[in-house]
Design a protein around this motif. Structure first.
Motif, short mmCIF file in Angstrom:
data_model
loop_
_atom_site.label_atom_id
_atom_site.label_comp_id
_atom_site.label_asym_id
_atom_site.label_seq_id
_atom_site.Cartn_x
_atom_site.Cartn_y
_atom_site.Cartn_z
N THR A 1 -8.08 -19.14 -29.15
CA THR A 1 -9.21 -19.37 -28.25
C THR A 1 -8.68 -19.53 -26.84
O THR A 1 -7.82 -20.38 -26.59
N LEU A 2 -9.16 -18.68 -25.92
CA LEU A 2 -8.78 -18.75 -24.52
C LEU A 2 -9.88 -19.47 -23.76
O LEU A 2 -11.04 -19.06 -23.80
N VAL A 3 -9.52 -20.54 -23.07
CA VAL A 3 -10.48 -21.35 -22.32
C VAL A 3 -10.27 -21.06 -20.84
O VAL A 3 -9.16 -21.18 -20.32
N ASP A 4 -11.35 -20.67 -20.14
CA ASP A 4 -11.27 -20.36 -18.71
C ASP A 4 -11.25 -21.64 -17.90
O ASP A 4 -12.23 -22.37 -17.85
N GLU A 5 -10.12 -21.91 -17.28
CA GLU A 5 -9.99 -23.09 -16.43
C GLU A 5 -9.64 -22.72 -14.99
O GLU A 5 -9.45 -23.59 -14.17
N GLY A 6 -9.56 -21.43 -14.68
CA GLY A 6 -9.00 -20.99 -13.42
C GLY A 6 -9.94 -20.91 -12.24
O GLY A 6 -9.49 -20.76 -11.11
N ALA A 7 -11.23 -20.97 -12.43
CA ALA A 7 -12.17 -20.80 -11.32
C ALA A 7 -12.32 -22.08 -10.51
O ALA A 7 -12.41 -23.17 -11.08
N PRO A 8 -12.36 -21.96 -9.18
CA PRO A 8 -12.52 -23.16 -8.35
C PRO A 8 -13.92 -23.76 -8.44
O PRO A 8 -14.10 -24.93 -8.15
N HIS A 9 -14.90 -22.96 -8.85
CA HIS A 9 -16.28 -23.45 -8.97
C HIS A 9 -16.72 -23.32 -10.42
O HIS A 9 -16.59 -22.26 -11.02
#
Length: 84
Positions: free
Chosen positions: A14-22
């Motif tokens: 499972t890849l969790v998106d944590e990279g966006a500033p917003h």
């Protein structure tokens, strides 16, 4: 961030998106399930309110992995000896 789980008949990543500033720019988790004969990618699509599933054969997955490191063009991978 990602997690790896080993199930009876598959490995689940499972890849969790944590990279966006917003937070509104974050994407839903991508769930990759590796079976003996194929790999599926699953992600929730909020516009459709349903999961989108893509299934790769193992040869398609090998070609995808090779394509990530190649320049623009058309290619055919040589089959490994003994594998068809």
């Amino acid at each position: 961030m990602f997690t790896i789980e080993h199930d009876f008949d598959a490995t689940i990543i499972t890849l969790v998106d944590e990279g966006a500033p917003h937070p509104e720019a974050l994407r839903d988790d991508v769930i990759i399930t590796a079976f003996e004969d194929c790999v599926t990618l699953r992600q929730f699509d909020p516009r459709r309110e349903d999961d989108v599933v893509i299934t790769f054969s193992l040869s398609q997955l090998r070609e995808l992995a090779a394509a990530l490191d190649l320049p623009e063009g058309s290619y055919r991978l040589n089959p490994k000896s003994g594998h068809g």
